[in-house]
Design a protein around this motif. Structure first.
Motif, mmCIF file in Angstrom:
data_model
loop_
_atom_site.group_PDB
_atom_site.id
_atom_site.type_symbol
_atom_site.label_atom_id
_atom_site.label_comp_id
_atom_site.label_asym_id
_atom_site.label_seq_id
_atom_site.Cartn_x
_atom_site.Cartn_y
_atom_site.Cartn_z
ATOM 1 N N ASN A 179 -11.251 -0.463 6.843
ATOM 2 C CA ASN A 179 -10.065 0.084 6.175
ATOM 3 C C ASN A 179 -9.888 -0.503 4.780
ATOM 4 O O ASN A 179 -9.516 0.201 3.834
ATOM 5 N N VAL B 33 -7.234 6.756 0.502
ATOM 6 C CA VAL B 33 -6.163 5.786 0.738
ATOM 7 C C VAL B 33 -5.403 6.113 2.019
ATOM 8 O O VAL B 33 -5.013 5.215 2.777
ATOM 9 N N TYR C 228 -4.286 -1.505 -5.898
ATOM 10 C CA TYR C 228 -5.121 -1.187 -4.736
ATOM 11 C C TYR C 228 -6.461 -1.916 -4.812
ATOM 12 O O TYR C 228 -6.926 -2.501 -3.823
ATOM 13 N N GLU D 53 0.817 -1.208 0.000
ATOM 14 C CA GLU D 53 0.000 0.000 0.000
ATOM 15 C C GLU D 53 0.851 1.259 0.000
ATOM 16 O O GLU D 53 0.526 2.246 -0.682
ATOM 17 N N ALA E 125 -7.138 -4.715 -1.908
ATOM 18 C CA ALA E 125 -8.122 -4.239 -0.932
ATOM 19 C C ALA E 125 -9.499 -4.819 -1.205
ATOM 20 O O ALA E 125 -10.233 -5.165 -0.275
ATOM 21 N N THR F 147 -9.890 1.706 1.397
ATOM 22 C CA THR F 147 -8.760 1.616 0.469
ATOM 23 C C THR F 147 -9.222 1.186 -0.916
ATOM 24 O O THR F 147 -8.704 1.669 -1.939
ATOM 25 N N MET G 299 -5.273 3.102 4.775
ATOM 26 C CA MET G 299 -4.033 2.320 4.796
ATOM 27 C C MET G 299 -3.795 1.722 6.182
ATOM 28 O O MET G 299 -4.200 2.279 7.203
#
Length: 286
Positions: A117, A101, A183, A11, A187, A121, A105
């Motif tokens: 989270n 983000v 991402y 990340e 995520a 993200t 993170m």
């Protein structure tokens, strides 16, 4: 190294990549050299023409440049308006993607649970991905237009070449697309996996090797009670039937004996009366 540590470093790396791409795309807006062209004589270059989405510029051999903004916004072609809108959308989406983000993170510890989270993200990664695609479409269309005009033999106006601003935009868009895609994959996988596990593991599953205690249901006992009552009823009915048959047989035998005794007594009394009458008649005749 645990999986969480690997995802955290990933990340951080993607955040650096996406922010770099966002900065590169933003730097193309004030860059004047999206297209450029030279007008030269036999020995020296006399002037250079270059332009971008907002203004047209010219510079002479002495290095002095003069720029003029596009006078009419409504007189522009639709493709210039489209490229402007797409690049501005990319900048806005990338800005909000950076905020999301940073909140989601693992190293910042600003958000709530791991699931929240991951979802935040994922939203930031999607903003990066959509913004990178918008800017990629804008720069690719503009560069392809310049190439088509340059290679068209029937195009009689001054021909231009692709400038440095378009190349910078391609690089920034590629970084945004790559970072947003990574991402979104990591995520999104974590967020969707956590939600699916929470959904399907809501009910505790007993271990296959442990014997769970069984609860006795009231239905079989009720059925046994009903069958027992039925059996008792049948037994009582059979006993009552046998008793009644016995009573009837006894009653019939006693009645028959009583009737026979009464008949014999009546017959003896009648024979006695007839005898007395016969004796009285003989006496009267004598």
């Amino acid at each position: 190294m645990s999986y969480r540590t690997v995802v955290m470093y990933m990340e951080i790396g993607c955040f650096v990549i996406c922010v770099s791409g966002w900065i590169l795309v933003c730097s193309t807006m004030p860059t004047e050299i999206w297209t450029w062209s030279e007008v030269d004589s036999i020995v020296l270059t006399t002037s250079n023409y270059f332009s971008n989405l907002w203004k047209d510029c010219i510079s002479d051999s002495t290095g002095v440049s003069d720029c003029k903004g596009i006078p009419s916004m409504l007189a522009l072609n639709w493709d210039i308006h489209m490229c402007r809108a797409l690049i501005i959308i990319c900048i806005i989406l990338s800005f909000f993607g950076s905020i999301l983000v940073l909140v989601g993170m693992k190293c910042t510890k600003i958000g709530g649970s791991e699931l929240a989270n991951a979802r935040v993200t994922f939203a930031g990664g999607m903003n990066y991905l959509i913004g990178g695609m918008c800017s990629m479409v804008a720069f690719s269309y503009y560069g392809n237009k310049i190439r088509a005009e340059f290679q068209d033999p029937n195009f009689k106006a001054q021909k231009f070449e692709i400038g440095v601003g378009v190349f910078i935009g391609w690089g920034g868009s590629s970084l945004l697309v790559a970072g947003g895609l990574i991402y979104s994959i990591f995520a999104g996988h974590e967020g969707c996996k956590s939600s699916s596990e929470k959904k399907y593991l809501a009910y505790p599953v007993p271990d296959a090797y442990t014997a769970a205690p069984m609860k006795k249901s009231p239905v079989p006992s009720a059925r046994t009670e009903i069958s027992g009552s039925r059996k008792s009823r049948t037994i009582s009915s059979s006993s009552s039937g046998s008793g009644s048959s016995r009573g009837s047989s006894r009653g019939s035998s006693s009645d028959s004996s009583r009737g026979s005794s009464r008949g014999s007594s009546r017959g003896s009394s009648i024979s006695g009366i007839s005898r007395t009458t016969k004796t009285s008649a003989t006496n009267a005749q004598v």
